[in-house]
Design an enzyme around this catalytic site. Structure first.
Site, PDB file in Angstrom:
ATOM      1  N   CYS A 106     -10.188 -29.720  38.714  1.00 41.85           N
ATOM      2  CA  CYS A 106     -10.442 -28.902  37.341  1.00 41.85           C
ATOM      3  C   CYS A 106     -11.552 -29.512  36.617  1.00 41.85           C
ATOM      4  O   CYS A 106     -11.826 -30.557  36.241  1.00 41.85           O
ATOM      5  CB  CYS A 106      -9.179 -29.044  36.428  1.00 41.85           C
ATOM      6  N   CYS A 110     -13.547 -24.333  31.174  1.00 37.87           N
ATOM      7  CA  CYS A 110     -12.979 -23.031  30.887  1.00 37.87           C
ATOM      8  C   CYS A 110     -12.440 -22.852  29.650  1.00 37.87           C
ATOM      9  O   CYS A 110     -12.116 -21.567  29.046  1.00 37.87           O
ATOM     10  CB  CYS A 110     -12.328 -22.253  32.063  1.00 37.87           C
ATOM     11  N   THR A 197      -6.710 -30.356  28.209  1.00 40.37           N
ATOM     12  CA  THR A 197      -7.750 -30.648  29.494  1.00 40.37           C
ATOM     13  C   THR A 197      -9.012 -31.165  28.846  1.00 40.37           C
ATOM     14  O   THR A 197      -9.904 -30.427  27.841  1.00 40.37           O
ATOM     15  CB  THR A 197      -7.910 -29.215  30.064  1.00 40.37           C
ATOM     16  N   GLU A 262      -6.274 -34.981  31.277  1.00 39.94           N
ATOM     17  CA  GLU A 262      -5.386 -34.075  30.231  1.00 39.94           C
ATOM     18  C   GLU A 262      -5.291 -35.435  29.369  1.00 39.94           C
ATOM     19  O   GLU A 262      -5.106 -36.424  29.831  1.00 39.94           O
ATOM     20  CB  GLU A 262      -4.289 -33.592  30.819  1.00 39.94           C
ATOM     21  N   HIS A 297      -7.753 -16.791  29.859  1.00 36.04           N
ATOM     22  CA  HIS A 297      -7.614 -17.831  30.616  1.00 36.04           C
ATOM     23  C   HIS A 297      -6.696 -17.741  31.983  1.00 36.04           C
ATOM     24  O   HIS A 297      -6.906 -18.355  32.823  1.00 36.04           O
ATOM     25  CB  HIS A 297      -6.848 -19.001  29.644  1.00 36.04           C
ATOM     26  N   TYR A 301      -8.009 -19.014  36.081  1.00 32.60           N
ATOM     27  CA  TYR A 301      -7.308 -19.787  37.186  1.00 32.60           C
ATOM     28  C   TYR A 301      -7.850 -19.230  38.726  1.00 32.60           C
ATOM     29  O   TYR A 301      -7.388 -19.993  39.605  1.00 32.60           O
ATOM     30  CB  TYR A 301      -5.903 -19.621  37.025  1.00 32.60           C
ATOM     31  N   CYS A 303     -10.297 -20.415  39.416  1.00 31.94           N
ATOM     32  CA  CYS A 303     -10.867 -21.708  39.643  1.00 31.94           C
ATOM     33  C   CYS A 303     -10.259 -22.196  41.064  1.00 31.94           C
ATOM     34  O   CYS A 303     -10.520 -22.916  41.778  1.00 31.94           O
ATOM     35  CB  CYS A 303     -11.065 -22.750  38.570  1.00 31.94           C
ATOM     36  N   GLU A 451      -0.766 -27.935  37.244  1.00 33.73           N
ATOM     37  CA  GLU A 451      -1.468 -27.194  36.329  1.00 33.73           C
ATOM     38  C   GLU A 451      -1.473 -25.720  36.700  1.00 33.73           C
ATOM     39  O   GLU A 451      -1.452 -24.897  35.899  1.00 33.73           O
ATOM     40  CB  GLU A 451      -2.801 -27.712  36.175  1.00 33.73           C
TER      41      GLU A 451
HETATM   42 FE1  SF4 Z   1      -9.525 -26.449  34.860  1.00 30.65          FE
HETATM   43 FE2  SF4 Z   1      -9.292 -24.005  36.103  1.00 30.65          FE
HETATM   44 FE3  SF4 Z   1      -8.504 -24.582  33.556  1.00 30.65          FE
HETATM   45 FE4  SF4 Z   1     -11.113 -24.149  34.122  1.00 30.65          FE
HETATM   46  S1  SF4 Z   1      -9.570 -22.532  34.575  1.00 30.65           S
HETATM   47  S2  SF4 Z   1     -10.180 -25.556  32.675  1.00 30.65           S
HETATM   48  S3  SF4 Z   1     -11.096 -25.430  36.162  1.00 30.65           S
HETATM   49  S4  SF4 Z   1      -7.616 -25.406  35.270  1.00 30.65           S
HETATM   50 FE    FE Z   2      -5.934 -25.487  32.190  1.00 30.41          FE
END
Ligand code: SF4
Ligand code: FE
Length: 488
Positions: A106, A110, A197, A262, A297, A301, A303, A451
């Site tokens: 992570c 974001c 985060t 975190e 958001h 994810y 990501c 997460e």
């Molecule tokens: Fe982390 Fe993914 Fe959240 Fe971005 S979207 S802050 S990489 S968990």
């Molecule tokens: Fe997150």
């Protein structure tokens, strides 16, 4: 270097960013100690490296990770950019996948990106309803943050106390963050935000309410920007499974360069000047703000599909190193992992492509598709992780330590007996097994698995939105018409 917003110097790249964090007087706690300089702490540093990657990528690939800001007219990091069309929303997802691939964790930035976009449109709508001036305040703050190229963290999740009650029903009123004092020049806030985060790695936090609020809960309806260094804030670092590996050698940590972060953030009567307050008492907008933030958001994810790319690569490599890359069950499992991974990405991209425009002029992902993406993310990384462990074999949890491999007596024996394919060094096989361990049960499993389950809201939160945004009556009419049922 002083704090960047007082020094007034824009951050150019990852190295600049790391320097910008030095010398801050943050109250950070980890393992019972107060950490004077988080930048040099071996457990914290990998999480800083992951944020630094978000700066470097904007230098090496500006089309991917930067955009021209409508707020300032200048090119800014995409994590600070307000979306101007659906293509901007899609570009966020492309950038997130790429950074997931490069860091395997992570990269933390974001939350701020999504909070900026949610507050940009929300403040506009609150002003239209109440004649307030939140939107102008917000854009003035944002222009400066964009100019200096800072990291903005989000601070939404309250600690919540007794889950059977809302803010007003708690025995202790501080279990949801609230305004405890209003002054002529600002407000004083108290409470705590959990699972934050990248909190210690940020320059600013955007504080937002976490739930729908009633009229008698107006003090909880507060959104504002707070410098991470503000007086009265305490950070208690969340520990991660196998985090002390980062204090040992390099092989056993699995991914020595990058990790997530975190923290519990405690706001102990923190003063926020009026210029940084973007919502104060307009309780009927609290749920709306949460919804806008999660629309962004929950498809951010994707990501995890970038992180999934790394884990699929690791699974394919271990099969290779074991000498069985072409075995049919191995190929089947890799195909299954890829399919699950692309399903996550596909839904997130679809949500972004189907964005809609808010009255403020920024674009927001489709709620049903974004929530469907996130619900997949609560499940598929676990299955991808299971398949990676399946292909890794039992050695992923029974390998001796790095120190034993280095031992002059026992090391050569381990080298001999842990070898797979004869032409692949045992140490490469061990490194890939340690990476799979890191991502499925070590430090980066925090980001890749749990997460994925709870971040941006637990699965039930997505189910609620999916139920609400699914037009079931329209579907019933479709069925009735084709079945020849008289709709009247
Ligand atoms: Fe982390 Fe993914 Fe959240 Fe971005 S979207 S802050 S990489 S968990
Ligand atoms: Fe997150």
């Amino acid at each position: 270097m002083a704090s960047p917003w007082t020094a007034g110097t824009p951050i150019r790249d990852g190295a600049d960013y790391v320097e910008s964090l030095r010398g801050r007087k943050l109250d950070v706690h980890l393992f019972g100690d107060r950490i004077d300089e988080p930048v040099d702490h071996p457990i914290i540093r990998p999480s800083i490296n992951a944020v630094a990657a978000t700066y470097d990528i904007a230098v090496t690939d500006p089309d991917l990770a930067s955009a021209v800001s409508a707020v300032t007219g200048d090119r800014v990091n995409r994590f600070l950019h307000v979306t101007g069309d659906a293509a901007d929303v899609v570009a966020q997802n492309r950038m997130q996948r790429r950074l997931g691939r490069e860091t395997g964790t992570c990269f933390q930035r974001c939350v701020g990106m999504d909070a900026i976009n949610a507050l940009f449109s929300l403040t506009f709508d609150v002003d239209a309803a109440h004649g307030t001036t939140y939107h102008q305040r917000f854009t003035e703050w944002l222009a400066e943050v964009q100019r200096l190229n800072l990291v903005v963290g989000g601070a939404m999740t309250d600690v919540k106390g007794n889950r059977a009650a809302g803010p007003d029903g708690q025995v202790d009123p501080d279990l949801y963050l609230r305004v405890v004092e209003r002054r002529d020049d600002g407000v004083v806030i108290r409470g705590a935000k959990a699972h934050q985060t990248g909190a210690v790695n940020s320059h600013w936090m955007l504080v937002m309410p976490t739930a729908r609020l009633q009229e008698n809960e107006r003090d909880y309806a507060v959104a504002c920007a707070v410098p991470v260094e503000a007086s009265g804030i305490t950070y208690v670092y969340g520990r991660q499974s196998a985090d002390t590996r980062s204090m040992e050698g390099s092989v056993d940590v699995g991914n020595a360069r990058f990790a997530g972060q975190e923290a519990l953030v405690i706001f102990n009567d923190v003063f926020v000047p009026t210029t940084l307050v973007f919502l104060d008492g307009e309780h009927e907008f609290a749920a709306d703000l949460v919804e806008r933030f999660t629309n962004y958001h929950r498809r951010s994810y994707v990501c995890k599909s970038g992180v999934g790319d790394v884990l699929i690569g690791a699974a394919a490599l271990i099969a290779d190193y074991n000498g069985v890359p072409r075995a049919s069950h191995v190929r089947d499992k890799i195909v299954e992992m890829s399919h699950l991974n692309e399903t996550i990405y596909g839904l997130g991209m679809a949500a972004s492509h189907e964005s809609f425009e808010r009255p403020a002029g920024n674009w927001e992902p489709d709620p049903l598709l974004a929530n469907s993406c996130k619900l997949d993310v609560t499940r598929y990384p676990y299955e991808i992780g299971r398949l990676a462990q399946d292909l890794a074999g039992g050695a992923v949890v029974t390998l001796p330590s790095e120190q034993d491999f280095d031992d002059p007596e026992i090391g050569p024996l381990l080298d001999k007996y842990f070898r797979g394919r004869p032409d692949v060094p045992t140490t490469d096989r061990v490194r890939i097994l340690r990476l799979i361990e890191n991502m499925t049960m070590g430090r980066n499993a925090v980001g890749y698995l749990t997460e994925s389950l709870h971040g941006a809201g637990s699965p039930q939160a997505q189910r609620i939105v999916i139920e609400r945004t699914t037009d079931l009556e329209a579907k019933k009419r479709l069925a009735a018409r084709l079945a020849g049922i008289d709709e009247a």
